[in-house]
Design a protein around this motif. Structure first.
Motif, PDB file in Angstrom:
ATOM      1  N   LEU A 100       0.847  -1.181   0.000  1.00  0.00           N
ATOM      2  CA  LEU A 100       0.000   0.000   0.000  1.00  0.00           C
ATOM      3  C   LEU A 100       0.889   1.240   0.000  1.00  0.00           C
ATOM      4  CD1 LEU A 100      -2.667  -0.974   2.701  1.00  0.00           C
ATOM      5  CD2 LEU A 100      -2.754  -1.336   0.226  1.00  0.00           C
ATOM      6  N   ALA A 101       0.362   2.333  -0.563  1.00  0.00           N
ATOM      7  CA  ALA A 101       1.012   3.651  -0.474  1.00  0.00           C
ATOM      8  C   ALA A 101       2.388   3.697  -1.126  1.00  0.00           C
ATOM      9  CB  ALA A 101       1.102   4.113   0.975  1.00  0.00           C
ATOM     10  N   VAL A 151      10.494   4.605   2.900  1.00  0.00           N
ATOM     11  CA  VAL A 151       9.334   5.441   3.213  1.00  0.00           C
ATOM     12  C   VAL A 151       8.144   4.992   2.375  1.00  0.00           C
ATOM     13  CG1 VAL A 151      10.549   7.520   3.985  1.00  0.00           C
ATOM     14  CG2 VAL A 151      10.146   7.182   1.542  1.00  0.00           C
ATOM     15  N   ASP A 152       6.968   5.276   2.879  1.00  0.00           N
ATOM     16  CA  ASP A 152       5.736   5.072   2.129  1.00  0.00           C
ATOM     17  C   ASP A 152       4.868   6.300   2.324  1.00  0.00           C
ATOM     18  OD1 ASP A 152       3.740   4.538   4.464  1.00  0.00           O
ATOM     19  OD2 ASP A 152       5.356   3.117   4.853  1.00  0.00           O
ATOM     20  N   ASP A 153       3.823   6.403   1.514  1.00  0.00           N
ATOM     21  CA  ASP A 153       2.917   7.557   1.596  1.00  0.00           C
ATOM     22  C   ASP A 153       3.667   8.870   1.465  1.00  0.00           C
ATOM     23  OD1 ASP A 153       0.199   7.790   1.538  1.00  0.00           O
ATOM     24  OD2 ASP A 153      -0.102   7.010   3.535  1.00  0.00           O
ATOM     25  N   MET A 154       4.735   8.850   0.684  1.00  0.00           N
ATOM     26  CA  MET A 154       5.544  10.031   0.422  1.00  0.00           C
ATOM     27  C   MET A 154       5.077  10.687  -0.876  1.00  0.00           C
ATOM     28  SD  MET A 154       6.639   7.105  -0.793  1.00  0.00           S
ATOM     29  CE  MET A 154       7.793   6.140  -1.768  1.00  0.00           C
ATOM     30  N   VAL A 155       5.690  11.810  -1.227  1.00  0.00           N
ATOM     31  CA  VAL A 155       5.478  12.424  -2.530  1.00  0.00           C
ATOM     32  C   VAL A 155       6.715  12.148  -3.376  1.00  0.00           C
ATOM     33  CG1 VAL A 155       5.280  14.608  -3.771  1.00  0.00           C
ATOM     34  CG2 VAL A 155       3.887  14.211  -1.751  1.00  0.00           C
ATOM     35  N   ILE A 164      14.741  11.890  -9.154  1.00  0.00           N
ATOM     36  CA  ILE A 164      13.438  11.716  -8.515  1.00  0.00           C
ATOM     37  C   ILE A 164      13.586  12.074  -7.038  1.00  0.00           C
ATOM     38  CG2 ILE A 164      11.596  10.101  -7.918  1.00  0.00           C
ATOM     39  CD1 ILE A 164      12.472   8.449 -10.388  1.00  0.00           C
ATOM     40  N   TYR A 165      12.738  12.990  -6.566  1.00  0.00           N
ATOM     41  CA  TYR A 165      12.708  13.384  -5.160  1.00  0.00           C
ATOM     42  C   TYR A 165      11.631  12.592  -4.430  1.00  0.00           C
ATOM     43  CZ  TYR A 165      15.359  17.578  -6.534  1.00  0.00           C
ATOM     44  OH  TYR A 165      16.319  18.446  -7.027  1.00  0.00           O
ATOM     45  N   LEU A 166      11.959  12.110  -3.244  1.00  0.00           N
ATOM     46  CA  LEU A 166      10.978  11.536  -2.328  1.00  0.00           C
ATOM     47  C   LEU A 166      10.895  12.461  -1.125  1.00  0.00           C
ATOM     48  CD1 LEU A 166      11.956   7.737  -2.359  1.00  0.00           C
ATOM     49  CD2 LEU A 166      10.418   8.968  -3.900  1.00  0.00           C
ATOM     50  N   VAL A 167       9.749  13.119  -0.967  1.00  0.00           N
ATOM     51  CA  VAL A 167       9.601  14.161   0.039  1.00  0.00           C
ATOM     52  C   VAL A 167       8.794  13.643   1.229  1.00  0.00           C
ATOM     53  CG1 VAL A 167       8.815  16.509   0.503  1.00  0.00           C
ATOM     54  CG2 VAL A 167       9.689  15.915  -1.773  1.00  0.00           C
ATOM     55  N   SER A 168       9.394  13.680   2.411  1.00  0.00           N
ATOM     56  CA  SER A 168       8.773  13.302   3.675  1.00  0.00           C
ATOM     57  C   SER A 168       8.174  11.894   3.558  1.00  0.00           C
ATOM     58  CB  SER A 168       7.753  14.356   4.113  1.00  0.00           C
ATOM     59  OG  SER A 168       7.438  14.240   5.483  1.00  0.00           O
ATOM     60  N   GLY A 169       7.094  11.600   4.267  1.00  0.00           N
ATOM     61  CA  GLY A 169       6.496  10.272   4.265  1.00  0.00           C
ATOM     62  C   GLY A 169       6.709   9.544   5.580  1.00  0.00           C
TER      63      GLY A 169
END
Length: 360
Positions: A100-101, A151-155, A164-169
């Motif tokens: 998920l996410a 991380v999951d549920d990140m942007v 590719i940026y993975l922001v917070s999560g």
């Protein structure tokens, strides 16, 4: 995240009215339920558009099936060919358990798939580190360097056809402020300027040109009887990337969008418009079944709006015929925007594919 699970599920909507720059348009944009749908209902799925063997194709990976239990987490993948309006199931994501996410981003003809989380029978959740490159031409997956911090549920945001940026999560036990930067050319990771807002999951955002907008999400608001309390985070941050150094981001707070925070909006950056677009979302942070952590069912919104990067302000763009929530991303082909799967207003998982246009 341990001790609760399911950070959102989505529905879909169609646009029936549009307001642009404060003026009502004489004719609404083209909007409808697409003339094809996913083979099965699926929600909280990673979505991307890429050039497939038969032209522009919508792809869906992972997600939650209609049973909405821990057993319904899925690693299924689907390809929906826009020109012939047909969807087919393709090889699943090569992992042992459903996810998920997770997030998907298309760069240089390949779809990059990041993370997600697994759910055990006892409700325990684990953020997963896997990164895959999916080749639409061969329909093969290639395992790449794992996320340094899963991380999951990140942007997830593409930049300059390479990064590719993975922001917070969320990472296992809490939200992180990290901005992780993946270099597709060298299959390496680095860390960009930290996200200055309250760390969140279920937020939404997009990147166009050299600027990103990150909005809303869910923050940990303390403990109640030893359990985490979650609260919506009504904020928006603009991050301007140094063109000479992708690891350097200048962040500043901007006005939160009107109408209150939304959870799990569909979003994307549109460089042609110079705008970050947001659609749908839930008004109350909710669990896997669409019921809020406070016990109140989440209500999806019908709004579509955007942040104009040049004007540095929010713009109301459209209204969905059917409110929707729990999306991972918007996809665009030509002038049409697409939302795949999700949850409807009754928290039922859907196979619908919606499309809409925004007239200038």
């Amino acid at each position: 995240m341990t001790g609760y699970w399911g950070k959102g599920l989505i529905g879909l909507g169609a646009i029936v009215a549009l307001i642009g720059c404060g003026q009502e348009l004489a004719e609404p944009p083209v909007s409808s339920v697409a003339e094809f749908e996913l083979p099965i209902p699926i929600s909280n799925n990673a979505v991307a558009l890429a050039e497939g063997p038969d032209g522009p194709t919508l792809y869906s990976f992972n997600g939650l099936k209609s049973g909405k239990s821990w057993q319904d987490t899925s690693n299924a993948a689907f390809a929906c060919i826009i020109s012939i309006k047909e969807c087919e199931e393709i090889a699943p994501v090569p992992v042992d358990e459903g996810r998920l996410a997770s997030s998907a981003v298309t760069l240089a003809g390949k779809v990059y798939l990041f993370g997600g989380y697994t759910v055990a029978e006892n409700g325990d959740e684990v953020s997963t580190p896997e990164v895959f490159a999916f080749d639409p031409k061969t329909k093969d997956y290639k395992r790449l360097a794992d996320m340094p911090t899963p991380v999951d549920d990140m942007v997830a945001l593409p930049y300059r056809g390479r990064y590719i940026y993975l922001v917070s999560g969320w990472h296992d036990e809490g939200n992180v402020s990290l901005v992780q930067l993946y270099d597709t050319e060298f299959n390496t990771w680095s860390v960009a300027t930290e996200f200055p807002g309250k760390p969140v999951f279920g937020h939404a955002g997009g990147l166009a040109n050299h600027s990103m907008i990150i909005a809303d999400g869910v923050a940990v608001a303390g403990l109640v009887d030893g359990k985490r309390k979650f609260a919506a985070a009504p904020f928006a941050w603009r991050g301007d990337i140094d063109p000479g150094d992708p690891e350097r981001i200048t962040w500043r707070a901007v006005d939160a969008h009107p109408g209150g925070p939304q959870y799990r909006m569909a979003a994307m950056g549109d460089g042609d418009r110079g705008m970050i677009l947001f659609a749908g979302g839930g008004d109350n942070p909710y669990n896997y079944n669409g019921i809020g952590y406070d016990g109140v069912p989440a209500k999806p919104t019908e709004r579509v709006f955007g942040y104009d990067l040049k004007a540095d302000q929010w713009t109301e763009l459209a209204k969905l015929a059917e409110p929707s929530m729990d999306h991972r991303a918007l996809a665009k082909s030509g002038e049409n925007y697409y939302i795949m799967g999700g949850m409807d207003a009754d928290q039922a998982v859907t196979a619908r594919i919606m499309k809409f246009r925004i007239d200038d």
